[in-house]
Design an enzyme around this catalytic site. Structure first.
Site, PDB file in Angstrom:
ATOM      1  CG  ASN A 340       2.575  49.311  25.530  1.00  0.00           C
ATOM      2  OD1 ASN A 340       1.765  49.696  25.122  1.00  0.00           O
ATOM      3  ND2 ASN A 340       2.522  48.488  26.664  1.00  0.00           N
ATOM      4  CG  HIS A 371       4.147  46.172  33.174  1.00  0.00           C
ATOM      5  ND1 HIS A 371       4.438  47.507  32.785  1.00  0.00           N
ATOM      6  CD2 HIS A 371       3.977  45.587  31.710  1.00  0.00           C
ATOM      7  CE1 HIS A 371       4.713  47.556  31.420  1.00  0.00           C
ATOM      8  NE2 HIS A 371       4.365  46.635  30.756  1.00  0.00           N
TER       9      HIS A 371
END
Length: 495
Positions: A340, A371
């Site tokens: 990521n 998240h």
């Protein structure tokens, strides 16, 4: 297959479900990404900067981003415009001294509400959720606000090189802001692109920092090189990852680790092996989405970073993931840096490079909240912070002891490669499982042994492991490391 009665997106492709292993939400995501991939070629060629105005390019990217959002999420797509709209009002009304913090707070609050609604009330029968694109939009609007703060408030001598590069001197127009937030190539799965890079792409300027073609290149180098090779390679990688996920998921379902026979009746070695395999299969799903998104961005003309020594154009300036770098990393840092990558850039730009103390903990904290609020995320990120500190201790105290020869360096890298794979499986399975108690039950069966090793390294490593201090051999070690080639990442950092 799940009925998906409450799925708000388009059902145009639902009839294809019986011929695939995918539900309609998954079909919509795949179709939207391949549609973006094809549309990107039109964007790059027909709507290139020399042929149309920046306003048309802004509008094109925005309109098709909105269409993709509605196709995949139905009326939930209002959030794709709602979050940036609220943040734009904050930018217009807040003092530049505090605008960066205000936008980050508002964007994270909005995103957190969506996360909590999904966690508490949403139908779990479908996996495609509006929170995914909103996470990307949150990165964009917050990084823009920090760049605006840097450009309007900070003196140039007080800024880091990246802050100077991305500083913004004026508030973007409404069209610029919304097209940046919702441009179709990166809407669904990133990668995050900072505002100045986006404007350079829209206006046709070469990206800052790209390497010029070598003078002795045998081929003719064009100013606007074709991304065809990079796009083809990334699409192939995406297809391979999709096949790995579809073929091996039935064999290694992550849900198995919650079952009593697995927890109680299997050995420690089998548990660790299964966690390694199951988390690897889940990663293939992320690789598929990220590689396809990277390909769409490249096909639109985003991501050119210069040329290799033989004149081959490189398209890795903006990228979600380095699969080889993650899977073959010989340290926790290498693997984290390869996973990521856009989010890593965002976290570094907002937090890590701006705070003077507890940078690692604050970075992990923002990443965890971004998240969502499933307990498994926090088990993983708390463990990740601990293992990051332990990994640093090993690199600083142990690595140089094995740098005296190529063979010992290879032994060290092989050992750390195996340890990194083990730690990654051990620390990330709660992130995939999401649940708290099943994760803790398995950790109890494992004895929390790697947590104990990491804590011991952090607490006692600097005292018990002597640091390599032989200054007279530094040049000799440097030569060995250079000859070691790909086995070493320590050249230039012997001290």
């Amino acid at each position: 297959m799940a009925s998906l009665q409450n799925y708000p997106g388009s059902r145009l492709l639902e009839s294809l479900g019986p011929y695939t292993t995918l539900n309609v939400d998954q079909l919509n995501f795949v179709a939207a990404q391949f549609f973006a991939l094809g549309l990107a070629a039109l964007y790059r060629t027909v709507f290139r900067p020399e042929k149309v105005s920046p306003s048309i390019r802004h509008a094109f990217g925005l309109l098709f981003g909105l269409w993709m959002g509605y196709f995949c999420f139905g009326y939930h797509a209002v959030h794709l415009a709602g979050l940036p709209a609220v943040c734009y009002l904050v930018i217009l009304t807040q003092n530049p001294q505090v605008v960066h913090g205000a936008v980050l707070f508002v964007a994270m609050l909005y995103l957190s509400c969506v996360h909590l609604h999904r966690q508490c009330f949403a139908d779990s029968s479908y996996g495609l959720d509006i929170s995914g694109p909103l996470m990307v939009i949150t990165q964009k609007v917050s990084s823009l606000a920090f760049s605006l703060h840097d450009g309007l408030v900070k003196r140039e001598r007080d800024m880091t090189p990246s802050q100077k590069l991305y500083a913004i001197k004026k508030v973007p127009s409404l069209l610029e802001f919304f097209s940046y937030s919702m441009m179709f190539p990166s809407l669904m799965a990133g990668p995050v692109i900072f505002y100045n890079d986006y404007i350079a792409f829209i206006e046709g300027g070469m990206c800052a920092g790209t390497k010029k073609p070598p003078l002795d290149a045998k081929r003719v180098i064009l100013r606007d090189p074709s991304p065809a090779r990079a796009v083809f390679r990334k699409v192939c990688a995406a297809v391979v990852c999709a096949l790995v996920f579809v073929l091996f998921l039935p064999t290694f379902p992550i849900s198995k680790i919650k079952e009593g026979p697995f927890v109680d009746d299997t050995s420690l070695g089998y548990k660790l092996w299964y966690l390694t395999a199951a988390t690897a299969v889940v990663r293939a799903k992320y690789y598929f989405a990220w590689c396809l998104a990277d390909a769409a961005c490249n096909n639109a003309g985003l991501g050119f970073s210069g040329y290799s020594p033989d004149g081959t154009p490189l398209w890795d300036r903006f990228s979600n993931v380095d699969i080889v770098g993650f899977e073959c990393g010989t340290s926790l840092k290498e693997s984290i840096d390869s996973w990521n990558k856009g989010t890593n850039r965002w976290l570094r730009f907002l937090v890590y490079d701006r705070v003077s103390s507890r940078a690692t903990l604050l970075t992990f904290a923002l990443s965890a909240i971004w998240h969502g609020f499933y307990p498994g995320y926090y088990l993983t990120f708390l463990g990740g912070a601990l293992f990051t500190f332990a990994s640093r201790t090993v690199r600083r105290r142990v690595r140089d002891h094995f740098a005296a020869s190529r063979e010992s360096k290879l032994f060290y890298d092989t050992s750390t490669f195996v340890a990194t794979r083990l730690v990654m499986a051990y620390v990330t399975y709660p992130f995939v499982l999401l649940e708290f108690w099943p994760s803790v039950v398995l950790y109890n069966k494992l004895g929390w042994f790697l947590h104990g090793v990491a804590a011991a390294l952090v607490a006692f490593g600097p005292r018990l492991i002597p640091k390599y201090e032989d200054a007279g051999r530094k040049n000799e070690i440097a030569m060995v490391l250079r000859r070691a080639g790909p086995y070493s990442d320590a050249v230039g950092r012997i001290d």
